[in-house]
Motif scaffolding. Structure first.
Motif, mmCIF file in Angstrom:
data_model
loop_
_atom_site.group_PDB
_atom_site.id
_atom_site.type_symbol
_atom_site.label_atom_id
_atom_site.label_comp_id
_atom_site.label_asym_id
_atom_site.label_seq_id
_atom_site.Cartn_x
_atom_site.Cartn_y
_atom_site.Cartn_z
ATOM 1 N N ARG A 69 -27.091 -5.969 -0.990
ATOM 2 C CA ARG A 69 -26.461 -5.958 0.345
ATOM 3 C C ARG A 69 -25.062 -6.613 0.302
ATOM 4 N NH1 ARG A 69 -29.254 -7.158 5.205
ATOM 5 N NH2 ARG A 69 -28.650 -5.106 5.902
ATOM 6 N N CYS A 98 -22.606 -3.416 2.549
ATOM 7 C CA CYS A 98 -23.159 -3.399 3.907
ATOM 8 C C CYS A 98 -22.071 -3.711 4.932
ATOM 9 C CB CYS A 98 -24.312 -4.415 3.990
ATOM 10 S SG CYS A 98 -24.891 -4.767 5.657
ATOM 11 N N TRP A 147 -19.669 -0.632 5.461
ATOM 12 C CA TRP A 147 -20.238 0.343 6.412
ATOM 13 C C TRP A 147 -20.081 -0.188 7.835
ATOM 14 C CZ3 TRP A 147 -21.277 5.197 5.462
ATOM 15 C CH2 TRP A 147 -21.918 5.628 4.300
ATOM 16 N N HIS A 175 -18.064 1.554 10.951
ATOM 17 C CA HIS A 175 -18.728 1.957 12.201
ATOM 18 C C HIS A 175 -18.027 1.302 13.396
ATOM 19 C CE1 HIS A 175 -22.032 4.228 10.480
ATOM 20 N NE2 HIS A 175 -22.400 3.224 9.707
ATOM 21 N N CYS A 197 -20.340 5.899 -5.823
ATOM 22 C CA CYS A 197 -20.355 5.982 -4.352
ATOM 23 C C CYS A 197 -19.161 6.789 -3.855
ATOM 24 C CB CYS A 197 -20.290 4.588 -3.726
ATOM 25 S SG CYS A 197 -21.593 3.476 -4.277
ATOM 26 N N HIS A 219 -19.758 10.501 -4.392
ATOM 27 C CA HIS A 219 -20.680 11.051 -3.396
ATOM 28 C C HIS A 219 -20.029 11.177 -2.024
ATOM 29 C CE1 HIS A 219 -24.273 9.627 -5.948
ATOM 30 N NE2 HIS A 219 -24.264 10.944 -5.946
ATOM 31 N N TRP A 248 -22.237 8.134 11.260
ATOM 32 C CA TRP A 248 -23.673 7.828 11.405
ATOM 33 C C TRP A 248 -24.536 8.793 10.581
ATOM 34 C CZ3 TRP A 248 -26.707 11.547 14.138
ATOM 35 C CH2 TRP A 248 -28.064 11.212 14.257
ATOM 36 N N HIS A 268 -24.056 8.253 6.849
ATOM 37 C CA HIS A 268 -24.697 6.997 6.432
ATOM 38 C C HIS A 268 -26.207 7.221 6.302
ATOM 39 C CE1 HIS A 268 -24.792 2.315 7.071
ATOM 40 N NE2 HIS A 268 -25.486 2.683 6.022
ATOM 41 N N ASN A 269 -26.794 7.954 7.218
ATOM 42 C CA ASN A 269 -28.226 8.258 7.093
ATOM 43 C C ASN A 269 -28.523 9.111 5.868
ATOM 44 O OD1 ASN A 269 -29.559 6.786 9.010
ATOM 45 N ND2 ASN A 269 -29.453 8.374 10.608
ATOM 46 N N ASN A 287 -28.590 6.727 3.094
ATOM 47 C CA ASN A 287 -29.858 5.975 3.162
ATOM 48 C C ASN A 287 -31.004 6.795 2.589
ATOM 49 O OD1 ASN A 287 -28.474 3.982 4.547
ATOM 50 N ND2 ASN A 287 -29.240 4.567 6.575
ATOM 51 N N ARG A 293 -30.875 9.209 0.427
ATOM 52 C CA ARG A 293 -30.728 9.372 -1.022
ATOM 53 C C ARG A 293 -31.123 8.097 -1.766
ATOM 54 N NH1 ARG A 293 -26.194 8.823 -3.621
ATOM 55 N NH2 ARG A 293 -24.806 9.298 -1.884
ATOM 56 N N SER A 310 -30.975 0.215 -5.498
ATOM 57 C CA SER A 310 -30.024 -0.294 -4.505
ATOM 58 C C SER A 310 -30.726 -0.872 -3.291
ATOM 59 C CB SER A 310 -29.107 0.824 -3.993
ATOM 60 O OG SER A 310 -28.412 1.408 -5.034
ATOM 61 N N LYS A 369 -34.456 1.033 3.199
ATOM 62 C CA LYS A 369 -33.547 2.068 3.736
ATOM 63 C C LYS A 369 -34.330 2.960 4.687
ATOM 64 C CE LYS A 369 -30.388 1.245 0.420
ATOM 65 N NZ LYS A 369 -29.208 0.490 0.794
ATOM 66 N N TRP A 425 -31.710 5.526 10.577
ATOM 67 C CA TRP A 425 -31.313 4.504 11.549
ATOM 68 C C TRP A 425 -30.631 5.159 12.753
ATOM 69 C CZ3 TRP A 425 -27.011 2.666 13.956
ATOM 70 C CH2 TRP A 425 -27.014 1.338 14.392
ATOM 71 N N TYR A 427 -22.145 -0.992 18.088
ATOM 72 C CA TYR A 427 -20.941 -1.359 17.337
ATOM 73 C C TYR A 427 -19.764 -1.708 18.245
ATOM 74 C CZ TYR A 427 -23.305 -0.114 13.015
ATOM 75 O OH TYR A 427 -24.179 -0.082 11.955
HETATM 76 P P1 FAD Z 1 -26.374 -0.374 4.479
HETATM 77 O O1 FAD Z 1 -26.691 1.040 4.164
HETATM 78 O O2 FAD Z 1 -25.225 -0.994 3.774
HETATM 79 O O3 FAD Z 1 -26.178 -0.463 6.070
HETATM 80 C C1 FAD Z 1 -25.672 -1.635 6.699
HETATM 81 C C2 FAD Z 1 -26.245 -1.723 8.105
HETATM 82 O O4 FAD Z 1 -25.784 -0.636 8.884
HETATM 83 C C3 FAD Z 1 -27.766 -1.622 8.180
HETATM 84 O O5 FAD Z 1 -28.359 -2.873 7.977
HETATM 85 C C4 FAD Z 1 -27.994 -1.098 9.592
HETATM 86 O O6 FAD Z 1 -27.940 -2.173 10.514
HETATM 87 C C5 FAD Z 1 -26.779 -0.214 9.818
HETATM 88 N N1 FAD Z 1 -27.038 1.201 9.566
HETATM 89 C C6 FAD Z 1 -27.909 1.773 8.702
HETATM 90 N N2 FAD Z 1 -27.829 3.106 8.756
HETATM 91 C C7 FAD Z 1 -26.888 3.407 9.676
HETATM 92 C C8 FAD Z 1 -26.375 4.633 10.188
HETATM 93 N N3 FAD Z 1 -26.828 5.830 9.783
HETATM 94 N N4 FAD Z 1 -25.386 4.562 11.119
HETATM 95 C C9 FAD Z 1 -24.943 3.382 11.580
HETATM 96 N N5 FAD Z 1 -25.409 2.196 11.143
HETATM 97 C C10 FAD Z 1 -26.372 2.205 10.194
HETATM 98 N N6 FAD Z 1 -24.969 2.760 -3.100
HETATM 99 C C11 FAD Z 1 -25.505 3.485 -4.116
HETATM 100 O O7 FAD Z 1 -26.350 2.966 -4.840
HETATM 101 N N7 FAD Z 1 -25.129 4.795 -4.314
HETATM 102 C C12 FAD Z 1 -24.184 5.413 -3.527
HETATM 103 O O8 FAD Z 1 -23.836 6.569 -3.750
HETATM 104 C C13 FAD Z 1 -23.589 4.655 -2.476
HETATM 105 N N8 FAD Z 1 -22.609 5.195 -1.685
HETATM 106 C C14 FAD Z 1 -21.995 4.419 -0.751
HETATM 107 C C15 FAD Z 1 -20.935 4.941 -0.007
HETATM 108 C C16 FAD Z 1 -20.251 4.161 0.901
HETATM 109 C C17 FAD Z 1 -19.118 4.750 1.679
HETATM 110 C C18 FAD Z 1 -20.619 2.795 1.085
HETATM 111 C C19 FAD Z 1 -19.853 1.910 2.038
HETATM 112 C C20 FAD Z 1 -21.673 2.265 0.365
HETATM 113 C C21 FAD Z 1 -22.364 3.065 -0.556
HETATM 114 N N9 FAD Z 1 -23.432 2.555 -1.320
HETATM 115 C C22 FAD Z 1 -24.007 3.308 -2.294
HETATM 116 C C23 FAD Z 1 -24.015 1.248 -0.951
HETATM 117 C C24 FAD Z 1 -25.224 1.462 -0.033
HETATM 118 O O9 FAD Z 1 -24.977 2.512 0.915
HETATM 119 C C25 FAD Z 1 -25.542 0.216 0.790
HETATM 120 O O10 FAD Z 1 -24.373 -0.246 1.459
HETATM 121 C C26 FAD Z 1 -26.103 -0.914 -0.036
HETATM 122 O O11 FAD Z 1 -27.190 -0.449 -0.804
HETATM 123 C C27 FAD Z 1 -26.603 -2.061 0.893
HETATM 124 O O12 FAD Z 1 -27.581 -1.530 1.756
HETATM 125 P P2 FAD Z 1 -28.062 -2.212 3.087
HETATM 126 O O13 FAD Z 1 -29.544 -2.297 3.069
HETATM 127 O O14 FAD Z 1 -27.354 -3.497 3.274
HETATM 128 O O15 FAD Z 1 -27.677 -1.237 4.276
#
Ligand code: FAD
Length: 265
Positions: free
Chosen positions: A118, A122, A125, A129, A171, A174, A197, A200-201, A204, A206, A212, A219, A222, A254
């Motif tokens: 995280r 995190c 993102w 948003h 990342c 992708h 949104w 991001h889903n 999630n 994938r 991760s 994941k 959301w 947000y």
């Molecule tokens: P995160 O996915 O970072 O989400 C953060 C918070 O946003 C969540 O806690 C929730 O409160 C909120 N949230 C969740 N889903 C949504 C949604 N759909 N819309 C709005 N808010 C939402 N990691 C990899 O391993 N492979 C990848 O290809 C990859 N690509 C990425 C691409 C980008 C642009 C970014 C910024 C990150 C990427 N990552 C990738 C990292 C991964 O997506 C997560 O950020 C990381 O694993 C931490 O996950 P997390 O549980 O903190 O939640």
């Protein structure tokens, strides 16, 4: 490592500590992997600073720091900027004049159950948003920046930032594929909020069950029904999103009024 106790937080809130820590990490750590900025990278960084300086709903001292950084970048006749000069500005000159960006990382809504999970991704993102929602609720905020009249300004800036600077190159690849496939269809600032949104889903989905994933923060698609019951509907026994409700929820979740100052230094 040993599990640390998690800080108090609510998943229905967004935390300013995460947003500021993300900016700190971006400006002081992620950019540091580039010794100089020039060409496409410099343009990308300028656009990024423009977007956050104009749209970041943060403390006055942080907004002022971003505005000063922007003025400085715009006024420089250089085609090449050494990273040290940016760091010097962010660390020293701004510190002296009281334009302050917290210099410790403090993850709250983005805290992980162990180091390496995280945190920064995190917060990135979360930041984007927040910025898409600000762009949708303050249509004049980007006036006179060259980015006005472009409903995709925030997303295009994010896309360029992720491709050019985000430490995780996989990342970036992708994200770029998703942008090529569907970003052209975005025609309004509201559609931009929903696009991020949806994508991001998709990410999630994938990443669910992979390395991760923080076991304490699985994941999911959301927002879950407990966060937004009306976002979820069923049609002929199949789950569907009510996108009007999702848009309203994203603007509330947000929006500036839902950003908590809890756990800030
Ligand atoms: P995160 O996915 O970072 O989400 C953060 C918070 O946003 C969540 O806690 C929730 O409160 C909120 N949230 C969740 N889903 C949504 C949604 N759909 N819309 C709005 N808010 C939402 N990691 C990899 O391993 N492979 C990848 O290809 C990859 N690509 C990425 C691409 C980008 C642009 C970014 C910024 C990150 C990427 N990552 C990738 C990292 C991964 O997506 C997560 O950020 C990381 O694993 C931490 O996950 P997390 O549980 O903190 O939640």
């Amino acid at each position: 490592g040993t599990a640390e106790a998690l800080k108090d937080f609510e998943k229905s809130k967004v935390y300013m500590a995460d947003l500021e820590s993300g900016l700190h990490y971006l400006l002081r750590v992620e950019l540091a992997t580039h010794q100089t900025l020039e060409g496409e990278e410099l343009k990308t960084f300028k656009d990024f600073v423009t977007v956050v300086a104009k749209l970041f709903p943060g403390r006055q001292s942080v907004v002022k720091l971003l505005e000063t950084l922007l003025e400085w970048l715009v006024s420089l006749p250089l085609e090449k900027i050494p990273f040290d000069a940016i760091l010097d500005l962010v660390n020293n000159k701004m510190r002296i004049s009281g334009m302050f960006l917290s210099d410790q990382l403090q993850w709250v809504g983005c805290q992980g159950s162990r180091v390496g999970l995280r945190g920064y991704p995190c917060s990135l993102w979360t930041l984007f948003h927040v910025l898409t929602v600000q762009a949708a609720s303050r249509p004049d905020a980007l006036a006179n920046t060259g980015l006005e009249e472009n409903p995709k300004a925030v997303l295009q800036t994010m896309r360029k930032y992720i491709v050019n600077f985000f430490g995780c190159q996989e990342c970036g690849k992708h994200f770029e594929e998703m942008a090529v496939a569907s970003l052209p269809q975005v025609k309004s600032v509201d559609q931009a909020v929903l696009w991020l949104w949806r994508k991001h889903n998709q990410v999630n989905g994938r990443l669910a069950g992979t390395m991760s994933e923080d076991p304490h923060f699985p994941k999911t698609q959301w927002p879950s029904p407990d966060l937004c019951p009306t976002c979820h509907e069923e049609q002929d026994g199949i789950h569907v999103w009510n996108e009007d409700k999702v848009l309203m929820f994203l603007k509330q979740h947000y929006g500036a009024a839902n950003i908590s100052p809890k756990h800030m230094y």
